[in-house]
Design an enzyme around this catalytic site. Structure first.
Site, mmCIF file in Angstrom:
data_model
loop_
_atom_site.group_PDB
_atom_site.id
_atom_site.type_symbol
_atom_site.label_atom_id
_atom_site.label_comp_id
_atom_site.label_asym_id
_atom_site.label_seq_id
_atom_site.Cartn_x
_atom_site.Cartn_y
_atom_site.Cartn_z
ATOM 1 N N GLU A 72 9.865 8.437 -16.965
ATOM 2 C CA GLU A 72 8.438 8.830 -17.193
ATOM 3 C C GLU A 72 7.948 8.499 -18.415
ATOM 4 O O GLU A 72 6.667 8.191 -18.673
ATOM 5 C CB GLU A 72 8.329 10.511 -16.888
ATOM 6 C CG GLU A 72 8.609 11.075 -15.708
ATOM 7 C CD GLU A 72 8.666 12.434 -15.637
ATOM 8 O OE1 GLU A 72 7.609 13.050 -15.019
ATOM 9 O OE2 GLU A 72 9.771 12.985 -15.929
ATOM 10 N N LYS A 102 16.082 21.887 -11.189
ATOM 11 C CA LYS A 102 15.532 20.715 -11.674
ATOM 12 C C LYS A 102 16.439 19.823 -12.437
ATOM 13 O O LYS A 102 17.066 20.031 -13.226
ATOM 14 C CB LYS A 102 14.234 20.854 -12.427
ATOM 15 C CG LYS A 102 13.207 21.785 -11.648
ATOM 16 C CD LYS A 102 12.275 20.695 -10.740
ATOM 17 C CE LYS A 102 11.804 19.646 -11.296
ATOM 18 N NZ LYS A 102 10.252 19.911 -11.512
ATOM 19 N N SER A 142 14.894 21.732 -16.593
ATOM 20 C CA SER A 142 13.653 22.400 -16.744
ATOM 21 C C SER A 142 14.083 23.863 -17.328
ATOM 22 O O SER A 142 15.102 24.346 -17.152
ATOM 23 C CB SER A 142 13.072 22.814 -15.369
ATOM 24 O OG SER A 142 12.291 23.727 -15.663
ATOM 25 N N HIS A 179 0.890 -1.207 -0.015
ATOM 26 C CA HIS A 179 0.098 0.119 -0.388
ATOM 27 C C HIS A 179 0.811 1.205 0.020
ATOM 28 O O HIS A 179 0.174 2.240 0.543
ATOM 29 C CB HIS A 179 -1.051 0.143 1.260
ATOM 30 C CG HIS A 179 -1.627 -1.101 1.511
ATOM 31 N ND1 HIS A 179 -3.011 -1.517 0.710
ATOM 32 C CD2 HIS A 179 -1.390 -2.409 1.964
ATOM 33 C CE1 HIS A 179 -3.208 -2.605 1.398
ATOM 34 N NE2 HIS A 179 -2.312 -3.451 2.060
ATOM 35 N N TYR A 229 -8.422 -14.160 -46.216
ATOM 36 C CA TYR A 229 -7.697 -12.737 -46.021
ATOM 37 C C TYR A 229 -8.939 -11.534 -46.477
ATOM 38 O O TYR A 229 -9.735 -11.594 -47.283
ATOM 39 C CB TYR A 229 -6.748 -12.703 -47.430
ATOM 40 C CG TYR A 229 -6.075 -11.217 -47.251
ATOM 41 C CD1 TYR A 229 -4.937 -10.828 -46.569
ATOM 42 C CD2 TYR A 229 -6.805 -10.235 -48.157
ATOM 43 C CE1 TYR A 229 -4.586 -9.418 -46.195
ATOM 44 C CE2 TYR A 229 -6.067 -8.639 -47.995
ATOM 45 C CZ TYR A 229 -5.066 -8.503 -47.128
ATOM 46 O OH TYR A 229 -4.628 -7.074 -47.173
HETATM 47 N N1 ARG Z 1 -0.788 -4.700 -48.394
HETATM 48 C C1 ARG Z 1 -1.459 -5.901 -48.177
HETATM 49 C C2 ARG Z 1 -1.584 -6.194 -46.679
HETATM 50 O O1 ARG Z 1 -0.907 -5.620 -46.038
HETATM 51 C C3 ARG Z 1 -1.146 -6.966 -48.848
HETATM 52 C C4 ARG Z 1 -2.029 -8.229 -49.240
HETATM 53 C C5 ARG Z 1 -2.906 -7.614 -50.118
HETATM 54 N N2 ARG Z 1 -3.761 -8.550 -50.797
HETATM 55 C C6 ARG Z 1 -4.898 -8.316 -51.532
HETATM 56 N N3 ARG Z 1 -5.451 -9.152 -51.884
HETATM 57 N N4 ARG Z 1 -5.130 -7.099 -51.752
HETATM 58 O O2 ARG Z 1 -2.232 -6.919 -46.400
#
Ligand code: ARG
Length: 467
Positions: free
Chosen positions: A289, A282, A276, A155, A316
């Site tokens: 920090e 200072k 400072s 504490h 993706y």
């Molecule tokens: N610049 C893209 C990324 O960083 C690469 C992959 C892009 N692929 C696509 N099918 N547009 O994710």
């Protein structure tokens, strides 16, 4: 002309180009991108997917481009969106249409995943090295201060005296766990995603094992959809980094408190402080920090990536491009913090006298008086009550437990004898804590030896892995 222009009837809107491009930040990946392409094209040539002399021409072209980028002469263009297409465009300019064969059996989706695996793999090892340096500095400081005693706090109130070595070794263990986490995550970083194509694999008879071997990857992804959409290893990296920053921030907070006039326990080296502009007296602990302050942005990057990923369908999605800036910023923030913390700890001057005075001044030996009474047969609860009354009396008189004379002790509790004064000396108080993970001198020395061994083991591990 875009590399994917065939299907389009109009040029891309300029704002769209700027909005979707990542080249401003992903150019950081050029070394990884070229390294991955070199391994890919070698495999294409070896497998007869392209002619061996075509592979040779592309290889030479890629090496030339790498030199040109390294020398700073290449200007990347937003028109080519990202580092992958910028390099491919440069390659085709360099070697002619044959350069267009590099991307056979590959998509940018598995390409970018490969680049990030290569990038984070190397940075994981850098962080282990940085943490190792810090553990080394803290351990050396601890070795110098086995006999320096200060109050331990709970504490933020003085609680029980501890050896400074013991206090510093707590941080050595926090950073030790951080190393363990990085070492464990390494096996998930060290995986090859290339060969997944856009998401479903490729029709070409590629040899992923050859590419993995060439690039030092220990494992291959079993599922192509996972390979192109896995960002778990990045989440892990940011999570581990956040915890490292939290540990650095807690240490920073102690350095800031301890170097204040109110504590007066340490003095940071002049080379690590700033002044400072107005107040000539200072000397400010700006570095700790700022480390404390920068912890927030690393935690922010971690949460940002988790949030980006949480509702993404397979495989993706362009959202994933958002993984990069947080990773780059985190690497920079952590590398800087670790590089500064180690020499700052090494260079700090410790005011042993002030630490000991504070340890002796408070009632940090009160538990020991209670334990003393327990050893004389009193139940702990009763002992606690008796010592509480003695402490209250001392507070009112402005004295410590060592100032109470034996007669006064015995009127409160006849079990107290002359040997109590020896027991209540701060160094005896620390040395009485021999069991478990306590602060006794012999325990601290034992743990110091163990930490030296751990440091050597990490060095051995680093020597077994490749960049
Ligand atoms: N610049 C893209 C990324 O960083 C690469 C992959 C892009 N692929 C696509 N099918 N547009 O994710």
């Amino acid at each position: 002309m875009k590399l994917w222009g065939g299907r389009f009837t109009k040029p891309t809107n300029r704002l769209v180009e700027e909005y979707t491009a990542s080249i401003d930040f992903d150019q950081k990946l050029f070394e990884e991108d070229i390294r991955g392409s070199l391994a890919h094209v070698k495999m294409l040539g070896d497998c007869g997917i392209i002619e061996p002399d075509e592979a040779k021409v592309i290889t030479e072209g890629l090496k030339k481009i790498r030199k040109r980028i390294q020398s700073g002469e290449v200007e990347f263009s937003v028109t080519h969106e990202d580092i992958h297409m910028n390099i491919e465009k440069l390659l085709i300019e360099e070697v002619g249409p044959v350069g267009g064969k590099l991307h056979t059996g590959r998509s940018r989706n598995d390409q970018v995943a490969l680049d990030m695996h290569l990038y984070v793999r190397a940075r994981t090892l850098d962080l282990v090295q940085g943490l190792l340096g810090l553990r080394e500095s803290l351990t050396s400081k601890a070795e110098q201060h086995v006999d320096t005693i200060l109050p331990g706090y709970t504490h933020l109130q003085r609680a029980q005296p501890v050896r400074l070595a013991h206090h510093l070794l707590a941080y050595v263990d926090m950073f030790g766990r951080d190393i363990e986490r990085l070492v464990d995550s390494y096996k998930r970083v060290n995986m090859l995603p290339l060969g997944a194509g856009a998401l479903a694999g490729t029709t070409f008879p590629i040899q992923r094992e050859q590419v993995a071997e060439e690039l030092g990857f220990k494992r291959l992804y079993d599922n192509s959809m996972d390979a192109v959409s896995d960002r778990d290893y990045l989440v892990e990296f940011l999570s581990i980094s956040s915890l490292i920053m939290v540990h650095l921030s807690r240490l920073s907070e102690e350095l800031i408190l301890w170097s204040s006039e109110e504590f007066g326990y340490i003095e940071l080296d002049d080379a690590f402080c700033t002044g400072s502009s107005m107040m000539p007296q200072k000397k400010n602990p700006d570095v700790p920090e700022l480390i404390r302050g920068k912890t927030g942005r690393v935690m922010g990057s971690w949460i940002a990536l988790l949030t980006t990923l949480k509702a993404l369908p397979l495989a993706y999605n362009k959202d994933m491009q958002e993984d990069k800036e947080g990773i780059f910023d985190t690497v920079e923030t952590l590398t800087g913090a670790l590089a500064l913390m180690a020499p700052m700890v090494e260079g700090m001057k410790v005011n042993e006298k002030k630490m000991r005075e504070n340890a002796e001044e408070g009632f940090s030996n009160a538990t020991d008086l209670a334990d003393y009474l327990v050893n004389k047969g009193l139940p702990f609860r009763q002992a606690h009550e008796v010592v509480g009354r003695i402490v209250l009396d001392c507070v009112q008189k402005g004295i410590t437990l060592l100032d109470v004379d034996l007669g006064a002790y015995q009127t409160v509790c006849p079990l107290i004898e002359e040997d109590v004064y020896e027991k209540l000396q701060v160094s005896n108080v620390t040395d009485a804590r021999k069991s478990g993970s306590g602060t006794a001198r012999e325990r601290v020395l034992e743990v110091l030896r163990k930490k030296r061994k751990e440091i050597d083991e990490t060095l051995d591990w680093l020597n077994t892995v490749i960049y």
